[in-house]
Design an enzyme around this catalytic site. Structure first.
Site, PDB file in Angstrom:
ATOM      1  N   LYS A  66      27.968  -1.971  71.433  1.00  0.00           N
ATOM      2  CA  LYS A  66      28.820  -2.870  70.454  1.00  0.00           C
ATOM      3  C   LYS A  66      30.336  -3.140  71.596  1.00  0.00           C
ATOM      4  O   LYS A  66      30.153  -2.708  72.571  1.00  0.00           O
ATOM      5  CB  LYS A  66      29.677  -1.951  69.317  1.00  0.00           C
ATOM      6  CG  LYS A  66      28.343  -1.574  68.317  1.00  0.00           C
ATOM      7  CD  LYS A  66      27.884  -2.627  67.573  1.00  0.00           C
ATOM      8  CE  LYS A  66      26.904  -2.130  66.492  1.00  0.00           C
ATOM      9  NZ  LYS A  66      25.698  -2.186  66.874  1.00  0.00           N
ATOM     10  N   SER A 123      22.186  -7.051  67.363  1.00  0.00           N
ATOM     11  CA  SER A 123      23.685  -6.919  66.722  1.00  0.00           C
ATOM     12  C   SER A 123      24.616  -7.526  67.661  1.00  0.00           C
ATOM     13  O   SER A 123      25.895  -7.684  67.562  1.00  0.00           O
ATOM     14  CB  SER A 123      23.941  -5.590  66.436  1.00  0.00           C
ATOM     15  OG  SER A 123      23.871  -4.818  67.554  1.00  0.00           O
TER      16      SER A 123
END
Length: 158
Positions: free
Chosen positions: A117, A80
């Site tokens: 993230k 991700s």
């Protein structure tokens, strides 16, 4: 979830396979890593002799880890954050003492599960934003805790 302080890894399995992180509790002062350090830049085009350009050895652990008592190494399992250059299998250095700012890559606890993230500030709200297609943004709310800021990435080349 397994937890330890004895140098073994901690595996945190999340609901999504792409967001599993493995935490390695490594006492940095016990891992000396001095390698020769060249003062000049390495050309990516034409070769350049570098025999006379050596400086003092550099300790990579000390260079990457500013606050050893507040830092951890984590192994990334997933894709991700591949758009930010953080790939599956990479090691990240996470500093819990460094204040997270918008634009920083962070490790966060979301409903008790760790994820990696980029922290963004959009329309007066903080968001955790992936850097690969197919992954959703996460609103930073009362169920999210920013756990640390990524300050380094290490990767072995094949």
């Amino acid at each position: 979830m397994r937890s330890t302080n004895s140098g073994r890894s901690v595996v945190v399995a999340l609901n999504r396979r792409d967001e599993v992180l493995r935490l390695h509790d490594v006492p940095f002062e016990l891992v000396p890593c001095e390698v020769p350090f060249f003062l000049v830049h390495t050309q990516a085009g034409f070769p350049s002799p570098a025999q006379d350009d050596m400086q003092e050895p550099i300790d990579l652990g000390a260079w990457l880890v500013e606050h050893p008592a507040a830092s951890y190494i984590m192994r990334v399992d997933g894709r991700s954050m591949s758009g930010a250059g953080i790939n599956d299998g990479d090691l990240i250095v996470v500093n819990r003492a460094k204040k997270p700012k918008a634009g920083a890559i962070v490790v966060a606890l979301v409903h008790g599960d760790r994820t990696l993230k980029r922290l963004r500030y959009v329309d007066g709200r903080h968001w955790l934003v992936p850097e690969a297609e197919g992954f959703a943004d996460i609103l930073v709310d009362e169920h999210v805790e920013i756990w640390g800021t990524v300050v380094g990435v290490a990767r072995k080349m094949a």
